[in-house]
Every structure is written in structure tokens, then in C-alpha cells.
Design a protein around this motif. Structure first.
Motif, mmCIF file in Angstrom:
data_model
loop_
_atom_site.group_PDB
_atom_site.id
_atom_site.type_symbol
_atom_site.label_atom_id
_atom_site.label_comp_id
_atom_site.label_asym_id
_atom_site.label_seq_id
_atom_site.Cartn_x
_atom_site.Cartn_y
_atom_site.Cartn_z
ATOM 1 N N VAL A 1 0.835 -1.204 0.000
ATOM 2 C CA VAL A 1 0.000 0.000 0.000
ATOM 3 C C VAL A 1 0.868 1.252 0.000
ATOM 4 O O VAL A 1 0.564 2.233 -0.687
ATOM 5 N N GLY A 2 1.984 1.236 0.751
ATOM 6 C CA GLY A 2 2.902 2.370 0.741
ATOM 7 C C GLY A 2 3.503 2.589 -0.629
ATOM 8 O O GLY A 2 3.634 3.728 -1.089
ATOM 9 N N SER A 3 3.845 1.486 -1.323
ATOM 10 C CA SER A 3 4.430 1.618 -2.662
ATOM 11 C C SER A 3 3.408 2.143 -3.663
ATOM 12 O O SER A 3 3.752 2.925 -4.552
ATOM 13 N N VAL A 4 2.142 1.730 -3.515
ATOM 14 C CA VAL A 4 1.085 2.247 -4.401
ATOM 15 C C VAL A 4 0.899 3.744 -4.182
ATOM 16 O O VAL A 4 0.774 4.518 -5.138
ATOM 17 N N THR A 5 0.891 4.163 -2.923
ATOM 18 C CA THR A 5 0.734 5.590 -2.611
ATOM 19 C C THR A 5 1.883 6.400 -3.200
ATOM 20 O O THR A 5 1.670 7.456 -3.812
ATOM 21 N N PHE A 6 3.105 5.901 -3.030
ATOM 22 C CA PHE A 6 4.263 6.587 -3.618
ATOM 23 C C PHE A 6 4.173 6.585 -5.140
ATOM 24 O O PHE A 6 4.477 7.591 -5.798
ATOM 25 N N TYR A 7 3.749 5.462 -5.716
ATOM 26 C CA TYR A 7 3.601 5.357 -7.168
ATOM 27 C C TYR A 7 2.631 6.408 -7.685
ATOM 28 O O TYR A 7 2.885 7.057 -8.711
ATOM 29 N N THR B 1 8.706 5.836 -18.454
ATOM 30 C CA THR B 1 9.352 4.572 -18.827
ATOM 31 C C THR B 1 9.894 3.832 -17.608
ATOM 32 O O THR B 1 10.064 2.615 -17.642
ATOM 33 N N GLY B 2 10.173 4.581 -16.530
ATOM 34 C CA GLY B 2 10.786 3.975 -15.352
ATOM 35 C C GLY B 2 12.289 4.018 -15.394
ATOM 36 O O GLY B 2 12.960 3.097 -14.916
ATOM 37 N N MET B 3 12.832 5.106 -15.942
ATOM 38 C CA MET B 3 14.291 5.270 -16.040
ATOM 39 C C MET B 3 14.798 6.075 -14.844
ATOM 40 O O MET B 3 14.176 7.056 -14.441
ATOM 41 N N PHE C 1 10.949 5.596 -11.883
ATOM 42 C CA PHE C 1 11.843 4.454 -11.658
ATOM 43 C C PHE C 1 11.717 3.951 -10.223
ATOM 44 O O PHE C 1 11.509 2.759 -9.977
ATOM 45 N N VAL C 2 11.839 4.859 -9.271
ATOM 46 C CA VAL C 2 11.760 4.468 -7.853
ATOM 47 C C VAL C 2 10.386 3.885 -7.546
ATOM 48 O O VAL C 2 10.271 2.888 -6.819
#
Length: 479
Positions: free
Chosen positions: A319-325, A377-379, A385-386
Motif C-alpha cells: 500500500v505504501g508503494s502504491v501511494t508513492f507510485y 518509462t521507469g528510467m 523508476f523508484v
């Protein structure tokens, strides 16, 4: 009985309502004068609300207020700040839109939609949640079809309305089943699902939320609506509205079917399949697009799949990664659509091939596009990227390595069409024309907004620790 927590819990909504009333009065007073002043008032007012809430409205501990209708916690707080920030930048982009910038009602509708999103992020009752979703959706339907003289815009508004109403109806039926079988609409009090009921409710509610965040196979509305809606509205719809849908998804499903429940494996498996289909469909279909708004629409569908990977992980890290995303995604996609709005305002075109030579027509605009698209792109060292690293790490930690691998492979596919656009911008030339003789001027609102967004993308990509800590603290309240 009122207390300070009750006021602070809805302080952003109160201030947004007051700002909307101020714009309504100014619109009447300034009728016939420079309507762009309303845009400055909206952007300045939203900045004031953002700063004030940073200092005053941060919750110290989760609290249920207004009879359990709203939860005053870090998850809702972080998403509210994100929505207000997105609305502030969108109001700057709207100022130079001929059909939006001079009309006070466009800013008022934007503020009403933002109020609805705020309530979506903090609602802990099914009735409040549905009212919040409709408060968000109705202004967005109108804004999508705001340009009545443009056939694409009116088509976008009508399609969005019809499909949105259908999806909301199916979701409301799921809510009614929950109430009918459990006798309550409060998320914290709902319990006692049988397996058939649980699966039925999961499917019905997912239809409504999947439409909101454009998950396949409920994504079919997005390309047409994104292409036809005014570009600043498309940017807001693809970022803040999608983030609001994810806030509802996480609070609703983790609240109804927590990790310890017997139904958690069922809904996470369903969502893992949806994430796989969504990522793949979005990226594959984006490859063949010639219109950049349609390409970004399918890109947005793919990004919904990436974010869903974190939800499926069903953990605090997930959930933390989704929020950051979503924080990174809001910054990046707002920048991308802002660039398109600035370019199409001068050229009248949204074809990818017409971006040829843009780096020579406005080097600053091309640099902002480089930052935004490389982040998509996630570079490294950009925010995208992060964000992807954290989301895929959450899947690996949840023993869903196969889903992380699917996400990585899809990211490689996405790399192709993002770099294709950048190749056109930097390496292609305007056929038979001198690019320097056809500059793309940037107005002050666009320059401010794109500078802030570009700096933000770099900031959260390089100094990501504090931002991920904020996202993690938001996630902690659900577990």
C-alpha cells in the motif's frame, strides 16, 4: 458533539467550498473582463489551502468522525494533499485554454470534483463513499464535454456519462447486497460474508472501481474520452481521478476483506489477473497509436496495472508503494498532458509525427517532455523508476514473483513507444521548414506549472526517502 478533529477532518473541503464561492462571486463581478484572473485566484487559493492544511490538518492518530462516515487518518490526508496539488496545477493549465480559461464555472466544477475526491479518500461508510464518487464523477462528465462546439468533446462527455452511470449502478448494487446481508453500511462493522456472497460483492464492486481507474476490460472508455476532453481536463482525469479510485480500492477491499480473512486470496488473485491483463493490453495497444493523447490513454491503462501490483501484495509495503507510485504518477502525467496542451494550443495538432523538431522550437518544453517521458518509462533518476522498484519489490516480498516479472516485461514494451516519441521530438525535423521560425511560446502559467512538475519528478526520484516515509505512514493506518 463537535470537536477539533471533526473540523480538521473536513478542513480541506470547507476551504475548497469557500474558494468555489469566491470564484463564483468574482466571475459575476469580472464578467466581460480578463477571465484569466479567475485562474490565478483558483491556483493561488489552492496553494493557500495546500499550505494551510500541511501545517494545520495533519492527523496525529486515526479517528472516526461524523458518526463513522469519515476517517481522519494519514491515508486520507496524503491523498487529499495530492488532489489539491493536482487541481492547483490543472487550474494553471486551464488558464490558457480558450474554452475553459475565461469561464468561472470550469474552475468551480474542478473544485467540486476535488471535494468529491477528498471525500472518496476518507469515506468509511458505503453511503458516504457512493455520494463522494458521484460528487467527483458528475463535474468530470461535464468538464469532459465542456467544449460544446467540438464534436470530439461532446462525444467524450456523453460516452463518459453513459459508461460511468452504468458502472456506478453495478457498484451500487454490490453495496446494496452488503447492506441487505449484513444490516450495516459502516466498513468497520461489516462482517459475516458467505463465500458466494463475498465473491459476488467483489465482482460487482470491482466493476465500478475498475471503470474509475480504467482497468481492462473496463478501459474501453478511456481512449475516446482522453482524446476528446480538453487536454488540461484529460490530465486531471488521468491522474487525480485515478488516484482517488485507488484510494477507494485500498480502503474498501482491505477494510472489507483484510489480509487475515478467508476471502483475501480470492480477491487478490482476481486483481492479479486484472493487473496482468491491464498492463499487457495498455502497452500493446499503445504501440500502434499515432495520436499522442490516445497513446497516453493506453499508457495510463498500463500504469493502473502497475499500481495494482502493489495492492495485490496486500501488505503495508504494498500500500505504501502504491501511494508513492501515485504521487510520482500524478506529477509525471500532469506534466505530459501539460506539454501536449502547450504544443497543441500553438500547432492545433496532437499527432505524434507533428512533434518533429519540437526540441528546436522550444528547448525548455522538449526538456520537460524528456523528464516526463523518461519517468513514465521507469528510467533513473526520475520518480517513475523508484515507484516501479517499490511496487515490484512489494510483489516479490508477497511471493508473487511472476507478477513482478510480468510488470518488468511490460515496462520494457512501454519503453519502446515512449522513446519513439522522444526520437520524433529530438531527432526528426519539420519537413521543409525552419524550426526556429516556428517557435512554441510558453505562457507564464504553463512555465510555472511545468517547472514545478519537472522539479518534482526529479526530487522524488533522487531524494525519495522522505516521500516514501510519508507514503508508508499513510499505509500504516490500514493494517
Amino acid at each position: 458533539m463537535f470537536n477539533s478533529s471533526m473540523i480538521l477532518a473536513i478542513l480541506p473541503e470547507i476551504l475548497l467550498l469557500l474558494l468555489g464561492l469566491l470564484i463564483l462571486i468574482l466571475d459575476i463581478v469580472l464578467k466581460g473582463k480578463d477571465g484569466r484572473n479567475l485562474g490565478w485566484v483558483a491556483a493561488g487559493g489552492l496553494l493557500f489551502i495546500l499550505v494551510l492544511n500541511v501545517f494545520l490538518a495533519k492527523p496525529t492518530m486515526p479517528t472516526d468522525v461524523f458518526g463513522g462516515m469519515i476517517r481522519y487518518d494519514m491515508l486520507g490526508y496524503v491523498f487529499k494533499m495530492l488532489f489539491i496539488f493536482g487541481a492547483m496545477l490543472t487550474s494553471l493549465f486551464m488558464m490558457d485554454s480558450e474554452k475553459l480559461g475565461n469561464r468561472g464555472e470550469s474552475y468551480i466544477l474542478l473544485l467540486v470534483a476535488t471535494i468529491g475526491m477528498n471525500l472518496m479518500a476518507s469515506a468509511t461508510d458505503l453511503i458516504m463513499l457512493y455520494l463522494a464518487i458521484e460528487t467527483t464523477s458528475i463535474p468530470m462528465y461535464i468538464l469532459a464535454g465542456f467544449m460544446r462546439d467540438d464534436k470530439k468533446s461532446t462525444e467524450a462527455g456523453l460516452k463518459y456519462l453513459l459508461f460511468g452511470a452504468m458502472a456506478s449502478t453495478v457498484m451500487l448494487y454490490g453495496f446494496s447486497l452488503i447492506f441487505g446481508f449484513t444490516g450495516t453500511t459502516a466498513l468497520g462493522a461489516i462482517s459475516g460474508f458467505s463465500l458466494p456472497l463475498a465473491l459476488g460483492v467483489i465482482v460487482l464492486i470491482l466493476v465500478g472501481i475498475a471503470f474509475k481507474i480504467s482497468l481492462a476490460p473496463f478501459h474501453f472508455w478511456a481512449p475516446d474520452v482522453y482524446e476528446g476532453a480538453p487536454t488540461p481536463i484529460t490530465g486531471f482525469l488521468s491522474t487525480a481521478s485515478k488516484a482517488a479510485g485507488f484510494a477507494v480500492l485500498m480502503r474498501l477491499f482491505i477494510g472489507l476483506f483484510p489480509p487475515a480473512s478467508a476471502y483475501a486470496p480470492s480477491w487478490t488473485l482476481i486483481m492479479a489477473v486484472l493487473a496482468t491483463i491491464t498492463m499487457t493490453v495498455g502497452n500493446v495497444v499503445a504501440l500502434s497509436q499515432s495520436n499522442i493523447k490516445r497513446m497516453l490513454a493506453y499508457s495510463s491503462i498500463a500504469h493502473a496495472g502497475y499500481a495494482l501490483v502493489g495492492v495485490v501484495s496486500l501488505s503495508e509495503l504494498g500500500v505504501g508503494s502504491v501511494t508513492f507510485y501515485l504521487i510520482a504518477y500524478v506529477l509525471t502525467n500532469l506534466a505530459a498532458f501539460g506539454i501536449i496542451a502547450a504544443f497543441s494550443k500553438v500547432t492545433g495538432s496532437e499527432k505524434i509525427s507533428d512533434f518533429a523538431g519540437m526540441s528546436r522550437r522550444n528547448s525548455g518544453l522538449a526538456l520537460a517532455m524528456l523528464v516526463a517521458f523518461l519517468s513514465l518509462t521507469g528510467m533513473p533518476p526520475f520518480g517513475g523508476f523508484v515507484a516501479k522498484v517499490f511496487v515490484f519489490a512489494a510483489a516479490v516480498k508477497a511471493d508473487m514473483v511472476w507478477l513482478a516479472i510480468v510488470g518488468i516485461l511490460n515496462s520494457i514494451v512501454g519503453l519502446y513507444y515512449y522513446l519513439t516519441v522522444l526520437k520524433v521530438v529530438y531527432l526528426h525535423r519539420m519537413e521543409g521548414e525552419n524550426e526556429e521560425a516556428h517557435p512554441i511560446p510558453l505562457s507564464r502559467p504553463y512555465a510555472i506549472a511545468l517547472s514545478v512538475l519537472s522539479a518534482g519528478i526529479l526530487l522524488i526520484g533522487i531524494i525519495f526517502g522522505p516521500w516514501f516515509n510519508i507514503a508508508s505512514s499513510a499505509a500504516a493506518g490500514l493494517f
